[in-house]
Write a protein that holds these residues in place. Sequence first.
Motif, PDB file in Angstrom:
ATOM      1  N   ALA A  78       0.931  -1.485  -0.008  1.00 10.71           N
ATOM      2  CA  ALA A  78       0.207   0.050  -0.477  1.00 10.71           C
ATOM      3  C   ALA A  78       0.799   1.325   0.121  1.00 10.71           C
ATOM      4  CB  ALA A  78      -0.790  -0.117   1.342  1.00 10.71           C
ATOM      5  N   GLU A  79       1.925   1.350   0.269  1.00 13.82           N
ATOM      6  CA  GLU A  79       2.487   2.314   1.277  1.00 13.82           C
ATOM      7  C   GLU A  79       3.305   2.661  -1.099  1.00 13.82           C
ATOM      8  OE1 GLU A  79       6.863   3.483   2.719  1.00 13.82           O
ATOM      9  OE2 GLU A  79       5.372   2.930   4.502  1.00 13.82           O
ATOM     10  N   LYS A  80       3.912   1.382  -1.372  1.00 12.13           N
ATOM     11  CA  LYS A  80       4.595   1.529  -2.700  1.00 12.13           C
ATOM     12  C   LYS A  80       3.576   2.518  -3.483  1.00 12.13           C
ATOM     13  CE  LYS A  80       7.206  -1.529  -5.771  1.00 12.13           C
ATOM     14  NZ  LYS A  80       7.663  -2.665  -5.531  1.00 12.13           N
ATOM     15  N   LEU A  81       2.356   1.495  -3.207  1.00 13.18           N
ATOM     16  CA  LEU A  81       1.041   2.852  -4.121  1.00 13.18           C
ATOM     17  C   LEU A  81       1.224   3.567  -4.060  1.00 13.18           C
ATOM     18  CD1 LEU A  81      -0.046   1.080  -6.709  1.00 13.18           C
ATOM     19  CD2 LEU A  81      -2.337   0.437  -5.020  1.00 13.18           C
ATOM     20  N   ALA A  82       1.035   3.868  -3.500  1.00 10.24           N
ATOM     21  CA  ALA A  82       1.055   5.618  -2.571  1.00 10.24           C
ATOM     22  C   ALA A  82       1.884   6.455  -3.500  1.00 10.24           C
ATOM     23  CB  ALA A  82       0.676   5.829  -1.222  1.00 10.24           C
ATOM     24  N   ALA A  83       2.889   5.621  -3.887  1.00  9.30           N
ATOM     25  CA  ALA A  83       4.214   6.518  -3.911  1.00  9.30           C
ATOM     26  C   ALA A  83       4.186   6.461  -5.373  1.00  9.30           C
ATOM     27  CB  ALA A  83       5.669   5.918  -3.422  1.00  9.30           C
ATOM     28  N   MET A  84       3.563   5.659  -5.932  1.00  8.85           N
ATOM     29  CA  MET A  84       2.997   5.808  -7.867  1.00  8.85           C
ATOM     30  C   MET A  84       2.878   6.531  -8.130  1.00  8.85           C
ATOM     31  SD  MET A  84       2.436   2.199  -8.241  1.00  8.85           S
ATOM     32  CE  MET A  84       2.959   0.302  -8.295  1.00  8.85           C
ATOM     33  N   THR A  85       3.321   7.187  -9.770  1.00 11.59           N
ATOM     34  CA  THR A  85       2.627   8.200 -10.015  1.00 11.59           C
ATOM     35  C   THR A  85       1.618   7.828 -10.508  1.00 11.59           C
ATOM     36  OG1 THR A  85       4.031   7.299 -12.226  1.00 11.59           O
ATOM     37  CG2 THR A  85       4.738   9.361 -10.552  1.00 11.59           C
ATOM     38  N   ASP A  86       0.762   8.236 -11.300  1.00  9.91           N
ATOM     39  CA  ASP A  86      -0.862   7.700 -12.021  1.00  9.91           C
ATOM     40  C   ASP A  86      -0.295   6.832 -13.321  1.00  9.91           C
ATOM     41  OD1 ASP A  86      -2.732   8.757 -10.125  1.00  9.91           O
ATOM     42  OD2 ASP A  86      -2.382  10.818 -11.881  1.00  9.91           O
ATOM     43  N   GLU A  87       0.486   7.432 -13.825  1.00  9.22           N
ATOM     44  CA  GLU A  87       0.966   6.321 -14.904  1.00  9.22           C
ATOM     45  C   GLU A  87       1.479   4.824 -14.165  1.00  9.22           C
ATOM     46  OE1 GLU A  87       4.561   5.864 -18.342  1.00  9.22           O
ATOM     47  OE2 GLU A  87       3.650   8.227 -17.787  1.00  9.22           O
ATOM     48  N   GLN A  88       1.986   5.194 -13.409  1.00  8.23           N
ATOM     49  CA  GLN A  88       2.898   3.601 -13.082  1.00  8.23           C
ATOM     50  C   GLN A  88       1.803   2.874 -12.360  1.00  8.23           C
ATOM     51  OE1 GLN A  88       5.300   5.840 -10.218  1.00  8.23           O
ATOM     52  NE2 GLN A  88       7.465   4.419 -11.246  1.00  8.23           N
ATOM     53  N   LYS A  89       0.295   3.476 -11.703  1.00 11.37           N
ATOM     54  CA  LYS A  89      -0.654   3.311 -10.801  1.00 11.37           C
ATOM     55  C   LYS A  89      -1.324   1.765 -12.145  1.00 11.37           C
ATOM     56  CE  LYS A  89      -1.023   5.823  -7.059  1.00 11.37           C
ATOM     57  NZ  LYS A  89      -1.340   6.968  -6.276  1.00 11.37           N
ATOM     58  N   ALA A  90      -1.136   2.691 -13.402  1.00 16.78           N
ATOM     59  CA  ALA A  90      -2.526   2.169 -14.627  1.00 16.78           C
ATOM     60  C   ALA A  90      -1.439   0.718 -14.694  1.00 16.78           C
ATOM     61  CB  ALA A  90      -2.356   3.028 -15.410  1.00 16.78           C
ATOM     62  N   LYS A  91      -0.194   0.980 -15.052  1.00 15.55           N
ATOM     63  CA  LYS A  91       0.646  -0.289 -15.545  1.00 15.55           C
ATOM     64  C   LYS A  91       0.247  -1.043 -14.251  1.00 15.55           C
ATOM     65  CE  LYS A  91       4.128   2.267 -17.719  1.00 15.55           C
ATOM     66  NZ  LYS A  91       5.450   1.944 -18.743  1.00 15.55           N
TER      67      LYS A  91
END
Length: 175
Positions: A78-91
């Motif tokens: 969850a911490e790693k996901l929160a630090a992602m950009t929108d593009e990274q989250k989409a991937k």
Amino acid sequence: MRTLPVLSLGALALALAAPTIAAPEGKPAGHDRSAPMARADTLAKVEARFARIDTNSDGVIDAAEMTAHREAMRAARAEKLAAMTDEQKAKFQERRAAMKERWAKRAASTDAPAAKRTGGDRMARIDVDGDGRITAAEFAAPAMQRFDKMDANSDGIVTPDERKAARAARRAARG
């Protein structure tokens, strides 16, 4: 509110995330797929992981330790996901959806029990003697079986070519 449990959980999350943070850019944490992998090194990594999960150091992992480990991993994700950009989250979401689709296909195409097909209870899958506790040998067995299956020439070293061949064989078997 007690600060010790909060600090302990934070320290655990940081310890779990440290290999990811220390990994070179674009490389998975903990291994270099272009380098040969020795059986002894694999066993050492499995033993180290067992020791991290066996928080009371009694030589077995019980349900409470497994639950605590799963929760710590979820917190780290969850911490790693929160630090992602929108593009990274989409991937990430695309990869996750593809993975769930593969799981569903596998579950539908096998005669294995539902718990085994869908991942089920990891504790029950690893605890082969069913005593509710995972020993170091039970914990290491699946990883070492995977290693031995990849080690085509049984020399104790998995080369990048053997790793690629094993991956291709798994994909072919899935269809």
